[in-house]
Write an enzyme that holds these catalytic residues in place. Structure first.
Site, PDB file in Angstrom:
ATOM      1  N   HIS A  54       3.311   4.001  -5.707  1.00 58.04           N
ATOM      2  CA  HIS A  54       2.944   3.142  -6.825  1.00 58.04           C
ATOM      3  C   HIS A  54       2.914   3.906  -8.150  1.00 58.04           C
ATOM      4  O   HIS A  54       2.788   3.317  -9.215  1.00 58.04           O
ATOM      5  CB  HIS A  54       1.567   2.512  -6.538  1.00 58.04           C
ATOM      6  CG  HIS A  54       1.202   1.377  -7.429  1.00 58.04           C
ATOM      7  ND1 HIS A  54       0.175   1.458  -8.348  1.00 58.04           N
ATOM      8  CD2 HIS A  54       1.715   0.135  -7.556  1.00 58.04           C
ATOM      9  CE1 HIS A  54       0.067   0.316  -8.996  1.00 58.04           C
ATOM     10  NE2 HIS A  54       0.983  -0.513  -8.535  1.00 58.04           N
ATOM     11  N   TYR A  73       2.580  -7.351 -20.555  1.00 56.17           N
ATOM     12  CA  TYR A  73       1.534  -6.505 -19.982  1.00 56.17           C
ATOM     13  C   TYR A  73       1.185  -5.398 -20.974  1.00 56.17           C
ATOM     14  O   TYR A  73       2.080  -4.771 -21.538  1.00 56.17           O
ATOM     15  CB  TYR A  73       2.008  -5.842 -18.683  1.00 56.17           C
ATOM     16  CG  TYR A  73       2.084  -6.725 -17.463  1.00 56.17           C
ATOM     17  CD1 TYR A  73       2.261  -8.101 -17.564  1.00 56.17           C
ATOM     18  CD2 TYR A  73       2.009  -6.174 -16.199  1.00 56.17           C
ATOM     19  CE1 TYR A  73       2.350  -8.905 -16.441  1.00 56.17           C
ATOM     20  CE2 TYR A  73       2.101  -6.971 -15.050  1.00 56.17           C
ATOM     21  CZ  TYR A  73       2.269  -8.332 -15.192  1.00 56.17           C
ATOM     22  OH  TYR A  73       2.357  -9.122 -14.071  1.00 56.17           O
ATOM     23  N   ARG A  97     -10.403  -6.327 -15.631  1.00 51.83           N
ATOM     24  CA  ARG A  97      -9.785  -7.632 -15.875  1.00 51.83           C
ATOM     25  C   ARG A  97      -9.983  -8.609 -14.717  1.00 51.83           C
ATOM     26  O   ARG A  97     -10.278  -9.775 -14.914  1.00 51.83           O
ATOM     27  CB  ARG A  97      -8.287  -7.464 -16.122  1.00 51.83           C
ATOM     28  CG  ARG A  97      -7.601  -8.771 -16.551  1.00 51.83           C
ATOM     29  CD  ARG A  97      -6.093  -8.688 -16.449  1.00 51.83           C
ATOM     30  NE  ARG A  97      -5.646  -8.818 -15.067  1.00 51.83           N
ATOM     31  CZ  ARG A  97      -4.771  -8.011 -14.476  1.00 51.83           C
ATOM     32  NH1 ARG A  97      -4.279  -6.990 -15.142  1.00 51.83           N
ATOM     33  NH2 ARG A  97      -4.410  -8.194 -13.220  1.00 51.83           N
ATOM     34  N   HIS A 107      -3.362  -4.385 -18.470  1.00 53.25           N
ATOM     35  CA  HIS A 107      -2.861  -3.755 -17.247  1.00 53.25           C
ATOM     36  C   HIS A 107      -3.041  -2.234 -17.233  1.00 53.25           C
ATOM     37  O   HIS A 107      -2.969  -1.619 -16.168  1.00 53.25           O
ATOM     38  CB  HIS A 107      -1.374  -4.100 -17.086  1.00 53.25           C
ATOM     39  CG  HIS A 107      -0.796  -3.766 -15.751  1.00 53.25           C
ATOM     40  ND1 HIS A 107       0.051  -2.702 -15.556  1.00 53.25           N
ATOM     41  CD2 HIS A 107      -0.952  -4.349 -14.539  1.00 53.25           C
ATOM     42  CE1 HIS A 107       0.406  -2.652 -14.273  1.00 53.25           C
ATOM     43  NE2 HIS A 107      -0.189  -3.637 -13.630  1.00 53.25           N
ATOM     44  N   ASN A 142      -1.278 -17.778  -9.197  1.00 58.61           N
ATOM     45  CA  ASN A 142      -2.285 -16.839  -8.703  1.00 58.61           C
ATOM     46  C   ASN A 142      -2.880 -17.333  -7.386  1.00 58.61           C
ATOM     47  O   ASN A 142      -3.045 -16.569  -6.430  1.00 58.61           O
ATOM     48  CB  ASN A 142      -3.416 -16.676  -9.720  1.00 58.61           C
ATOM     49  CG  ASN A 142      -3.044 -15.776 -10.875  1.00 58.61           C
ATOM     50  OD1 ASN A 142      -2.013 -15.110 -10.862  1.00 58.61           O
ATOM     51  ND2 ASN A 142      -3.882 -15.757 -11.888  1.00 58.61           N
ATOM     52  N   ARG A 160       5.193  -5.972  -2.883  1.00 61.30           N
ATOM     53  CA  ARG A 160       5.055  -7.338  -2.378  1.00 61.30           C
ATOM     54  C   ARG A 160       5.797  -8.356  -3.235  1.00 61.30           C
ATOM     55  O   ARG A 160       5.651  -8.381  -4.461  1.00 61.30           O
ATOM     56  CB  ARG A 160       3.575  -7.713  -2.298  1.00 61.30           C
ATOM     57  CG  ARG A 160       3.314  -9.074  -1.669  1.00 61.30           C
ATOM     58  CD  ARG A 160       1.835  -9.318  -1.529  1.00 61.30           C
ATOM     59  NE  ARG A 160       1.237  -8.428  -0.546  1.00 61.30           N
ATOM     60  CZ  ARG A 160       0.005  -7.941  -0.650  1.00 61.30           C
ATOM     61  NH1 ARG A 160      -0.726  -8.219  -1.711  1.00 61.30           N
ATOM     62  NH2 ARG A 160      -0.475  -7.166   0.290  1.00 61.30           N
ATOM     63  N   ARG A 181       8.514  -1.997  -9.275  1.00 61.40           N
ATOM     64  CA  ARG A 181       9.064  -3.307  -9.616  1.00 61.40           C
ATOM     65  C   ARG A 181       9.973  -3.112 -10.823  1.00 61.40           C
ATOM     66  O   ARG A 181       9.536  -2.634 -11.865  1.00 61.40           O
ATOM     67  CB  ARG A 181       7.960  -4.312  -9.966  1.00 61.40           C
ATOM     68  CG  ARG A 181       6.941  -4.558  -8.858  1.00 61.40           C
ATOM     69  CD  ARG A 181       6.010  -5.706  -9.232  1.00 61.40           C
ATOM     70  NE  ARG A 181       4.833  -5.741  -8.383  1.00 61.40           N
ATOM     71  CZ  ARG A 181       4.783  -6.312  -7.186  1.00 61.40           C
ATOM     72  NH1 ARG A 181       5.871  -6.864  -6.684  1.00 61.40           N
ATOM     73  NH2 ARG A 181       3.660  -6.321  -6.484  1.00 61.40           N
TER      74      ARG A 181
END
Length: 728
Positions: free
Chosen positions: A452, A485, A581, A609, A65, A422, A392
């Protein structure tokens, strides 16, 4: 398991208190809030309730992170300082002020990471698993390692002299190296040498138990082996000093508006990223002073962060040790359930969806049903068209394989592949090529906006016409993250959703902006406005003396307009309960500003998530009259302004109740994994239970599937979740 309940709070009157006006009093700094989030992640590494390798996993995650934070957020601030183009943050700070504040917190975070590792090492060793630097005290293991070093490592590494005759070696992003200050035994001449650790070598060398004198499996950091066995690399020299270092570089990719070919642009940009400006330099505390001066000079460390540690460099590398095959030191394996409704229809996804809408709660319910939805569409001769967004997809994607198979069978298949995801840009370029070779029509979306939204659309010939089946999700079509997730998948054959899905895909592929939508809202077109209208409705209800409440769950809250709207709701008497979160720039519980807002964060076995909004709509929450949405979007400027996102209303009564009265309510009830945000300090404190602890992850792991089982909510086998009366 007994019924779970939580206190029901009465809105606080704010008429007497004047709200603060200054940005610093109204908002938390985004970067400081992120650092607080990573402190919560790090805290789980010291949670005695977790198995040891899971604690080590949290430590590794805190490291990765931070790496991303440095490569993106810190790099952006440093770039603004360097160019003098920075804007003020939401709390009124300049980029330079933010960097100064970050520096104070980074040392605290680094010390906490080293303390956690120091705590874990002896505990793991008691269980037969050792993590070592250069401090080997096992002669048997050292002998084996020395031979491994000679046979497997020396042929791969390349010592490089640092002098006017040799250009300073390029150090890749994330690269680890060792600098040596040497003295030739023959004539006393001095030399500086660098040994870079090739990416092809493992971060830790694993010594099997049979090759140790203690019978303990040992992992030794490779950079420490290079230091330990340096005499084998430099015969004829004495080692006067040495030190390990690691660098992180600016890794953000900014898309140029004039880019004519996105694929070519990203292939070039990925190469450039590997050579970005150095952002952070990690050093051993005992790093040789002469070598350090040379390193600082050659790397051009203008405005870079330099940290020194007595412990391990590159904490994220511990992920290698976490992969050790020791199920006794990890969470008990969990097998997701397959949605019962689909099983009742003999695995026919379309028949199950046609009967009634379905919501699937990952990872408690298998992501395989999403894959099967695409696989079945690929094999079904009645299916004529498939459209899919891909943000992704991972390096092994069954969804990609199914789309390729569908195209090869002659179906019309369109895939929107987001190149700007990314750190997944290279993988997505690969998938785009695979899809195109199979005959899939690949679209890259907008230059300025990321796509997205998570959705699939399947058109099937039925009853003399066509029926559209849709999947809307809060998470990516990724086989690995879907196991850890928590996300929601919503399947529907409602024609209105189908028409909206067509409008959304036409917007992405043809830039045809829809005049209106029937069900969904789309960012950046009208998603923000839909949420604002729902908040305004709660404000109106509160002012009219009607019940008014907002519950919401997302990953981050940073968008000033959304925060201000929630402040307005609080001041009107709307009770606002948020589960955020990660980053939260909103200050809860501030007199006159946010008295009626509380914010909690859940950090646990699974990564929360899913994004959910619930509005009372004139009734107390939870209730049948509430308006409930799921979304791909967080409450951030990038999601609302610069991304294509989708907000999906839960119109089916069964699905509505499942999302509101089970998924969202369980998050609100959780005490075992929850942290409360202090609106004054920005610090988080673990929630203290009142003798009735509740763990939302354990709840969903141990209860029957919710998918397609409306009656299950009233089934005595399913613990009822409810609010209880009384002040918090």
């Amino acid at each position: 398991m007994s019924d779970a309940s939580a206190p029901e709070e009465t809105p606080v009157s704010t008429a007497a208190a004047a709200p603060p006006e200054s940005p610093e009093e109204r908002y938390f700094n985004r970067e400081q809030s992120w650092l607080a989030f990573n402190q919560r992640v790090l805290a789980e590494a010291r949670n005695p309730a977790y198995p040891l390798l899971e604690r080590l996993r949290f430590l590794s995650i805190s490291g990765s992170n931070f790496d991303e934070f440095a490569m993106i957020r810190m790099a952006g601030l440093i770039g603004q300082v360097r160019t003098g183009t920075g804007t003020l943050s939401i709390d009124g700070k300049t980029p330079a002020q933010q960097l100064a504040a970050i520096a104070l917190k980074l040392r605290e975070l680094e010390l906490g990471q080293q303390a956690a590792l120091t705590e874990l090492r002896p505990l793991l060793e008691e269980k037969g698993l050792s993590i070592r630097g250069g401090d080997l005290d096992d002669k048997v293991a050292e002998s084996w390692l020395q031979q491994q070093f000679i046979d497997q490592i020396i042929p791969v590494i390349t010592p490089q002299a640092i002098d006017p005759a040799h250009p300073f070696p390029f150090v890749a992003n994330g690269g680890i190296g060792v600098l040596f200050s040497l003295e030739r035994n023959e004539d006393g001449s001095r030399l500086v040498e660098m040994v870079l650790i090739p990416a092809a070598l493992p971060r830790f060398i694993r010594v099997p138990a049979e090759h140790t004198g203690t019978g303990i499996v040992t992992h030794v950091a490779i950079e420490r082996l290079v230091q330990r066995f340096a005499p084998l690399i430099f015969p004829g020299f004495s080692i006067r000093g040495d030190g390990v270092f690691r660098i992180l570089r600016d890794s953000d990719i900014e898309v140029e508006e004039e880019a004519e070919d996105l694929v070519r642009f990203f292939r070039s940009a990925i190469q450039r990223r590997r050579r970005g400006q150095v952002i952070t330099l990690e050093l051993d505390e005992s790093f040789d002073a002469e070598s350090e001066d040379l390193l600082r000079e050659k790397l051009g460390l203008d405005q870079a962060f330099i940290t020194k540690t007595l412990g391990m460099i590159g904490i994220s590398g511990l992920a290698t040790v976490v992969a050790e095959d020791r199920p006794d030191l990890k969470f008990k394996p969990y097998t997701p359930r397959y949605p019962e409704r689909v099983l009742e229809h003999d695995g026919d996804c379309f028949a199950a969806i046609r009967e009634k809408d379905i919501v699937v709660h990952h990872p408690y319910e298998s992501f395989e049903v999403v894959v099967d939805f695409i696989r079945q569409a690929a094999a079904d001769p009645a299916v004529v068209s498939i459209k899919q967004t891909l943000y992704r997809a991972g390096n092994q994607s069954p969804v990609i394989n199914a789309l390729c198979a569908a195209a090869e069978r002659g179906k019309s298949v369109t895939a929107v592949v987001e190149l700007k995801a990314r750190f997944d840009e290279e993988q997505n370029l690969h998938w785009a090529g695979e899809l195109e070779r199979s005959g899939v029509q690949v679209i890259y979306g907008f230059i300025d906006w990321k796509t997205h939204a998570k959705m699939s659309m399947v058109v099937r010939a039925e009853d003399g016409g066509y029926r559209t089946y849709c999947h809307f999700g809060t998470g990516n079509y990724h086989p690995v993250t879907s196991k850890v997730y928590t996300d929601l998948s919503y399947f529907t054959a409602d024609p209105a959703f189908g028409r909206d899905a067509v409008r959304l895909f036409n917007f992405i592929t043809g830039y045809v902006e829809p005049a209106q939508t029937e069900r969904i809202a789309i960012s950046p077109l009208n998603l923000r406005e839909r949420l604002y209208a729902a908040i305004d409705n709660e404000i109106a209800n509160a002012r009219a003396g009607e019940p008014a409440a907002i519950w919401a769950k997302f990953n981050s809250l940073t968008e000033k307009g959304m925060i201000d709207r929630l402040y307005e709701a609080s001041q009107a008497g709307v009770r606002v309960v948020l589960v955020v979160r990660g980053i939260c720039c909103l200050r809860p519980g501030v007199p006159g500003l946010s008295d009626n807002i509380s914010v909690k964060s859940i950090i646990g076995r699974f990564l929360e998530h899913s994004r959910i909004w619930a509005f009372g709509n004139g009734s107390p929450l939870p209730g049948d009259g509430a308006t409930v949405y799921i979304s791909s979007a967080d409450a951030m400027s990038r999601n609302l302004n610069r991304r294509v996102e989708v907000l999906v209303p839960m119109t089916n009564p069964t699905v509505h109740d499942q999302v509101l009265e089970q998924v969202l309510l369980a998050n609100l009830l959780d005490t075992e994994q929850s942290w409360l945000l202090d609106g004054e300090t920005g610090e988080y404190q673990r929630v203290e239970d009142d003798g009735e602890p509740f763990n939302c992850h354990a709840y969903f792991m141990t209860n029957p599937s919710l998918s397609g089982r409306g009656g299950a909510l009233k089934d005595s086998r399913v613990p009822r979740l409810a609010l209880r009366k009384g002040a918090a």
